[in-house]
Write a protein that holds these residues in place. Structure first.
Motif, short mmCIF file in Angstrom:
data_model
loop_
_atom_site.label_atom_id
_atom_site.label_comp_id
_atom_site.label_asym_id
_atom_site.label_seq_id
_atom_site.Cartn_x
_atom_site.Cartn_y
_atom_site.Cartn_z
N GLY A 1 0.82 13.72 6.72
CA GLY A 1 1.08 14.96 6.01
C GLY A 1 0.08 15.21 4.90
O GLY A 1 -0.33 16.35 4.66
N ALA A 2 -0.34 14.13 4.22
CA ALA A 2 -1.34 14.26 3.17
C ALA A 2 -2.68 14.71 3.74
O ALA A 2 -3.36 15.58 3.18
CB ALA A 2 -1.49 12.93 2.43
N ALA A 3 -3.06 14.14 4.89
CA ALA A 3 -4.33 14.52 5.51
C ALA A 3 -4.31 15.97 5.98
O ALA A 3 -5.31 16.68 5.88
CB ALA A 3 -4.61 13.58 6.68
N ALA A 4 -3.16 16.44 6.47
CA ALA A 4 -3.07 17.80 7.00
C ALA A 4 -2.97 18.85 5.90
O ALA A 4 -3.49 19.96 6.04
CB ALA A 4 -1.86 17.92 7.93
N SER A 5 -2.31 18.51 4.79
CA SER A 5 -2.02 19.50 3.75
C SER A 5 -2.92 19.41 2.53
O SER A 5 -3.06 20.39 1.79
CB SER A 5 -0.57 19.37 3.30
N GLY A 6 -3.51 18.25 2.28
CA GLY A 6 -4.27 18.05 1.06
C GLY A 6 -3.43 17.59 -0.11
O GLY A 6 -3.96 17.30 -1.20
N LEU A 7 -2.10 17.49 0.07
CA LEU A 7 -1.23 16.95 -0.97
C LEU A 7 -1.35 15.43 -1.01
O LEU A 7 -1.63 14.81 0.02
CB LEU A 7 0.22 17.35 -0.71
N PRO A 8 -1.13 14.81 -2.15
CA PRO A 8 -1.16 13.34 -2.19
C PRO A 8 0.05 12.76 -1.46
O PRO A 8 1.12 13.36 -1.41
CB PRO A 8 -1.10 13.04 -3.69
N ALA A 9 -0.15 11.59 -0.86
CA ALA A 9 0.97 10.90 -0.21
C ALA A 9 2.03 10.56 -1.25
O ALA A 9 1.72 10.28 -2.41
CB ALA A 9 0.47 9.65 0.49
N PHE A 10 3.29 10.57 -0.81
CA PHE A 10 4.40 10.33 -1.75
C PHE A 10 5.57 9.73 -1.01
O PHE A 10 5.98 10.26 0.04
CB PHE A 10 4.82 11.65 -2.41
N ASP A 11 6.09 8.65 -1.52
CA ASP A 11 7.29 8.02 -0.97
C ASP A 11 8.47 8.38 -1.86
O ASP A 11 8.51 7.99 -3.03
CB ASP A 11 7.12 6.51 -0.89
N ALA A 12 9.40 9.14 -1.32
CA ALA A 12 10.57 9.58 -2.09
C ALA A 12 11.67 8.54 -1.98
O ALA A 12 12.27 8.38 -0.91
CB ALA A 12 11.05 10.93 -1.59
N HIS A 13 11.94 7.83 -3.06
CA HIS A 13 12.96 6.78 -3.03
C HIS A 13 14.36 7.38 -2.99
O HIS A 13 14.58 8.54 -3.37
CB HIS A 13 12.81 5.86 -4.25
N GLY A 14 15.30 6.60 -2.51
CA GLY A 14 16.68 7.05 -2.44
C GLY A 14 17.33 7.09 -3.81
O GLY A 14 16.88 6.46 -4.76
N GLY A 15 18.41 7.85 -3.91
CA GLY A 15 19.14 7.97 -5.16
C GLY A 15 19.45 9.42 -5.46
O GLY A 15 19.79 10.20 -4.56
N SER A 16 19.33 9.80 -6.72
CA SER A 16 19.68 11.16 -7.14
C SER A 16 18.80 12.19 -6.46
O SER A 16 17.59 12.00 -6.28
CB SER A 16 19.52 11.28 -8.66
#
Length: 264
Positions: A192-207
């Motif tokens: 997704g980062a390669a396709a969009s130019g956004l930085p990679a991001f791992d969204a952790h569980g929780g709130s």
């Protein structure tokens, strides 16, 4: 969000996840209706869309069936009891065909079925100025079709009459999700980062979010009701820190709408 479960009388649900921010209705007779609303195109997006949703509420001697947009629930609580419980079935809308070309370049998310259950408690104050207070929680999952684990919410609401024909309501809630749920909807993979130019991001569980809403239901004729409502969802924790929100979207997810219903 019962998750949601219930929503303000005929306020539209959409991909932004309003369907998962639960909102209560006051007790009404058997009712069928339709509503229209404006909300964001995806959870975290800032661009909006307009949608239409059906509504149905049916009371029998042993249960209450509620169907609002993509969410249906069966309340099996005993008549007269303050304890409410039952199963929930819904469709969680995905992410595709967005106006934002950067977010649209991310891998799409399919619409997916979810199932779960809710429990709740309600208090009806009949003396003086009558009012109803409800406290609910629910848990949902989609058994790995798009995510694993679960998501859920706890919330409360209050309804009171402003006149014999007008009911006013307000509520607050908090939502959370498993790591898989959060990463599906808020994470950015390497692809997704390669396709969009956004930085990679791992969204952790929780709130995931906190939210509040205001609504009104008006009896305009013996068998006709009109409802209006607005809900503000504030994404928090990883849901607010994702570059989907910080670079392209907004943590404030506003939805508003109105609807009409016929009692039978």
């Amino acid at each position: 969000m019962r998750n949601l479960i219930r929503i303000l009388f005929c306020v539209c649900m959409s991909a932004a996840g309003l369907a998962h921010a639960a909102i209560d209705l006051p007790d009404l007779p058997n009712l069928a209706g339709v509503g229209v609303g404006v909300t964001t195109q995806c959870t975290g997006c800032k661009d909006t869309l307009v949608g239409v949703m059906p509504a149905l509420e049916y009371h029998s001697e042993h249960y209450t069936l509620e169907w609002y947009g993509p969410v249906a629930q069966l309340d099996l609580g005993a008549p007269g009891s303050s304890f409410r419980w039952g199963p929930v079935l819904g469709i969680r809308l995905g992410r595709s065909d967005l106006d934002d070309p950067v977010l649209d370049a991310l891998p799409g998310i399919h619409n997916t079925m979810e199932g779960g259950a809710f429990v709740g408690y309600e208090y009806l104050h009949a003396g003086g100025v009558p009012y109803r207070v409800r406290l609910y929680t629910y848990v949902m999952t989609n058994a790995g079709q798009e995510y694993t684990g679960a998501r859920g919410s706890v919330y409360g609401s209050v309804w009171l009459p402003a006149s014999p024909r007008i009911l006013l309501g307000a509520g607050l809630g908090y939502g959370w999700g498993s790591h898989s749920f959060m990463n599906t909807y808020y994470g950015v993979s390497s692809a997704g980062a390669a396709a969009s130019g956004l930085p990679a991001f791992d969204a952790h569980g929780g709130s995931q979010q906190v939210y509040g809403w205001l609504g009104a239901v008006v009896r305009v004729a013996p068998k006709w009701f009109v409802g209006v409502g607005v809900i503000e969802q504030r994404l928090i924790a990883a849901a607010a820190d994702t570059p989907i929100v910080t670079q392209r979207g907004t943590p404030n997810q506003l939805t508003y709408g109105a609807g009409v219903g016929y009692s039978f």
